[in-house]
Design a protein around this motif. Structure first.
Motif, PDB file in Angstrom:
ATOM      1  N   PHE A 187       0.825  -1.210   0.000  1.00 26.78           N
ATOM      2  CA  PHE A 187       0.000   0.000   0.000  1.00 26.78           C
ATOM      3  C   PHE A 187       0.857   1.258   0.000  1.00 26.78           C
ATOM      4  CE2 PHE A 187      -1.900   3.408   2.582  1.00 26.78           C
ATOM      5  CZ  PHE A 187      -2.976   3.746   1.757  1.00 26.78           C
ATOM      6  N   VAL A 188       1.878   1.291   0.838  1.00 23.52           N
ATOM      7  CA  VAL A 188       2.753   2.465   0.920  1.00 23.52           C
ATOM      8  C   VAL A 188       3.458   2.704  -0.416  1.00 23.52           C
ATOM      9  CG1 VAL A 188       4.820   3.424   2.010  1.00 23.52           C
ATOM     10  CG2 VAL A 188       3.075   2.304   3.410  1.00 23.52           C
ATOM     11  N   VAL A 189       3.994   1.626  -0.999  1.00 23.85           N
ATOM     12  CA  VAL A 189       4.675   1.750  -2.294  1.00 23.85           C
ATOM     13  C   VAL A 189       3.686   2.193  -3.370  1.00 23.85           C
ATOM     14  CG1 VAL A 189       5.888   0.491  -4.114  1.00 23.85           C
ATOM     15  CG2 VAL A 189       6.452   0.066  -1.719  1.00 23.85           C
ATOM     16  N   PHE A 190       2.508   1.584  -3.385  1.00 20.24           N
ATOM     17  CA  PHE A 190       1.488   1.928  -4.378  1.00 20.24           C
ATOM     18  C   PHE A 190       1.070   3.386  -4.249  1.00 20.24           C
ATOM     19  CE2 PHE A 190      -2.893   2.386  -5.776  1.00 20.24           C
ATOM     20  CZ  PHE A 190      -2.896   1.750  -7.007  1.00 20.24           C
ATOM     21  N   PHE A 191       0.860   3.840  -3.024  1.00 21.62           N
ATOM     22  CA  PHE A 191       0.386   5.205  -2.825  1.00 21.62           C
ATOM     23  C   PHE A 191       1.444   6.230  -3.244  1.00 21.62           C
ATOM     24  CE2 PHE A 191      -0.341   8.988  -0.166  1.00 21.62           C
ATOM     25  CZ  PHE A 191      -1.621   9.301  -0.588  1.00 21.62           C
ATOM     26  N   VAL A 234      -8.991  13.551 -13.630  1.00 18.22           N
ATOM     27  CA  VAL A 234      -9.711  12.297 -13.847  1.00 18.22           C
ATOM     28  C   VAL A 234      -8.896  11.132 -13.298  1.00 18.22           C
ATOM     29  CG1 VAL A 234     -10.634  10.711 -15.575  1.00 18.22           C
ATOM     30  CG2 VAL A 234     -10.987  13.157 -15.833  1.00 18.22           C
ATOM     31  N   TYR A 235      -7.572  11.212 -13.429  1.00 21.69           N
ATOM     32  CA  TYR A 235      -6.718  10.173 -12.858  1.00 21.69           C
ATOM     33  C   TYR A 235      -6.738  10.214 -11.326  1.00 21.69           C
ATOM     34  CZ  TYR A 235      -4.598   8.070 -16.973  1.00 21.69           C
ATOM     35  OH  TYR A 235      -4.388   7.346 -18.121  1.00 21.69           O
ATOM     36  N   VAL A 236      -6.943  11.379 -10.735  1.00 22.84           N
ATOM     37  CA  VAL A 236      -7.138  11.444  -9.285  1.00 22.84           C
ATOM     38  C   VAL A 236      -8.368  10.630  -8.910  1.00 22.84           C
ATOM     39  CG1 VAL A 236      -7.775  12.962  -7.369  1.00 22.84           C
ATOM     40  CG2 VAL A 236      -5.968  13.657  -8.951  1.00 22.84           C
ATOM     41  N   TYR A 237      -9.447  10.807  -9.671  1.00 21.28           N
ATOM     42  CA  TYR A 237     -10.677  10.037  -9.470  1.00 21.28           C
ATOM     43  C   TYR A 237     -10.401   8.544  -9.620  1.00 21.28           C
ATOM     44  CZ  TYR A 237     -15.468   8.437 -10.524  1.00 21.28           C
ATOM     45  OH  TYR A 237     -16.675   7.776 -10.535  1.00 21.28           O
ATOM     46  N   LEU A 271     -13.527   9.218  -0.950  1.00 19.46           N
ATOM     47  CA  LEU A 271     -13.324  10.621  -0.560  1.00 19.46           C
ATOM     48  C   LEU A 271     -12.185  10.760   0.438  1.00 19.46           C
ATOM     49  CD1 LEU A 271     -17.041  11.794  -0.253  1.00 19.46           C
ATOM     50  CD2 LEU A 271     -15.402  12.348  -2.064  1.00 19.46           C
ATOM     51  N   LEU A 272     -11.989   9.765   1.287  1.00 16.28           N
ATOM     52  CA  LEU A 272     -10.859   9.782   2.211  1.00 16.28           C
ATOM     53  C   LEU A 272      -9.537   9.796   1.446  1.00 16.28           C
ATOM     54  CD1 LEU A 272      -9.699   9.560   5.095  1.00 16.28           C
ATOM     55  CD2 LEU A 272      -9.854   7.080   4.858  1.00 16.28           C
ATOM     56  N   MET A 273      -9.437   9.009   0.390  1.00 17.40           N
ATOM     57  CA  MET A 273      -8.221   8.988  -0.422  1.00 17.40           C
ATOM     58  C   MET A 273      -8.015  10.306  -1.152  1.00 17.40           C
ATOM     59  SD  MET A 273      -6.809   6.223   0.311  1.00 17.40           S
ATOM     60  CE  MET A 273      -5.449   6.667  -0.762  1.00 17.40           C
ATOM     61  N   VAL A 274      -9.092  10.903  -1.656  1.00 20.33           N
ATOM     62  CA  VAL A 274      -8.975  12.206  -2.314  1.00 20.33           C
ATOM     63  C   VAL A 274      -8.496  13.256  -1.330  1.00 20.33           C
ATOM     64  CG1 VAL A 274     -10.250  14.043  -3.476  1.00 20.33           C
ATOM     65  CG2 VAL A 274     -10.718  11.656  -4.054  1.00 20.33           C
ATOM     66  N   PHE A 275      -9.061  13.233  -0.118  1.00 22.15           N
ATOM     67  CA  PHE A 275      -8.635  14.177   0.923  1.00 22.15           C
ATOM     68  C   PHE A 275      -7.157  13.987   1.262  1.00 22.15           C
ATOM     69  CE2 PHE A 275      -7.915  15.194   5.404  1.00 22.15           C
ATOM     70  CZ  PHE A 275      -8.324  16.521   5.444  1.00 22.15           C
ATOM     71  N   LEU A 276      -6.708  12.731   1.309  1.00 15.39           N
ATOM     72  CA  LEU A 276      -5.306  12.455   1.623  1.00 15.39           C
ATOM     73  C   LEU A 276      -4.380  13.017   0.553  1.00 15.39           C
ATOM     74  CD1 LEU A 276      -3.364  11.093   3.572  1.00 15.39           C
ATOM     75  CD2 LEU A 276      -3.692   8.942   2.324  1.00 15.39           C
TER      76      LEU A 276
END
Length: 322
Positions: A187-191, A234-237, A271-276
């Motif tokens: 997850f850390v690497v992916f993010f 759009v890629y953020v989405y 939405l949590l991921m977008v906020f992050l």
């Protein structure tokens, strides 16, 4: 041809455009809140029409093409950059029955299609016949290719745990345990890699104004520039949705609270991921190019390899539940 074939994509495009419009406003508002500012608050109630005004300004702005540019490639590059960002959404499942195409290799489809955007960015810098734009596009492509390798390798552990490339199947396999727990390294690497793929802070080198006067899209204006900007959001989405699916259990409820509709849980995690993503932009400074490349090749790539090894060990030792 049934009605869903036409109505579905149009509905999705409308939802995505609405998201982009207000994600930009939300980002500016959240960053303003974090930095002790008001953010946009003049146009419309609470500034809700600010992004609409910005879009209208882009649409009516003069469309210029450099004299010695490759006109055909210059016009095609923004489209090549945007179209894959929208096409990948066809494989995103929001709930078990709410998706456009339940592909057996949905994750592979996402990775393959999203990589085409790199061609659009390179084409935009090359076609502009501007050395700064070309340098910016080459740097952006080097960044995206370098981080796409650990990005892809970081999800191999998820595929090993789920036993499938189907995104719905990956969500279904997280009914007991979300993959963010056993796959925390992945997850850390992916993010981190996804931040670099999205060209967002602290990896927003393609937009390092002080160095490359806005990078690969320096010669673009009006609606052609808007296409590049639209592709980014759009890629953020798409990336927030994919992260929710791969690591946060998708539409699976939290604490077994299953009386709430599944789409609510997906939207909450999304939405949590977008906020992050916004939080990180408001917090971290931009890193140097050499630091960016070292992080990708010397840190994230080895970590992704370690994660694959640990995933194989977990799969063997805890085969009963993992």
């Amino acid at each position: 041809m049934n009605g869903w074939t036409l109505f579905g994509p149009v509905t999705l495009l409308s939802v995505v455009l609405l998201f982009v419009t207000y994600a930009i406003l939300f980002e500016r508002k959240v960053m303003g809140w974090m930095q002790g500012r008001h953010g946009p608050n003049r146009l419309g109630p609470w500034g809700l029409l600010q992004t609409v005004a910005d879009i209208l300004k882009l649409l009516i702005k003069e469309d210029t093409i450099p004299r010695n540019a490759d006109r055909a490639m210059f016009k095609a590059a923004p489209v090549i950059a945007f179209v894959p960002s929208f096409v990948v959404l066809a494989a995103i499942p929001y709930t078990k029955g709410l998706l456009f195409s339940d592909l057996a290799v949905g994750l592979l489809y996402y990775i393959a299609i999203s990589s085409i955007t790199t061609i659009g960015i390179l084409s935009g810098g090359w076609a502009s016949n501007n050395k700064y734009a070309l340098l910016g596009s080459m740097r952006s492509v080097a960044q995206m290719i370098s981080y796409e390798i650990p990005l892809v390798m970081s999800v191999i552990g998820v595929v090993m745990a789920a036993g499938t490339l189907n995104l719905t199947g990956i969500v279904e396999s997280q009914k007991e345990v979300w993959f963010i727990l056993p796959q925390i390294i992945g997850f850390v690497v992916f993010f981190i890699a996804s931040l670099a793929e999205l060209n967002r802070t602290p990896f927003d080198l393609p937009e390092a104004e002080s160095e490359l006067v806005a990078g690969y899209h320096v010669e673009y204006s009006g609606f052609r520039f808007a296409f590049f900007m639209l592709a980014e959001y759009v890629y953020v989405y798409a990336m927030a949705a994919l992260t929710t699916i791969l690591f946060l259990g998708g539409w699976n409820p939290l604490f077994g609270i299953d009386f709430i509709p599944p789409i609510f849980w997906f939207a909450l995690k999304f939405l949590l991921m977008v906020f992050l993503l916004i939080w990180i932009r408001a917090t971290l400074p931009r890193i140097r190019m050499d630091q960016l490349m070292q992080l990708g090749w010397k840190v994230l790539l080895p970590l992704s390899l370690i994660n694959i090894f640990l995933s194989a060990v977990l799969k063997e030792v805890f085969s009963g539940w993992y």
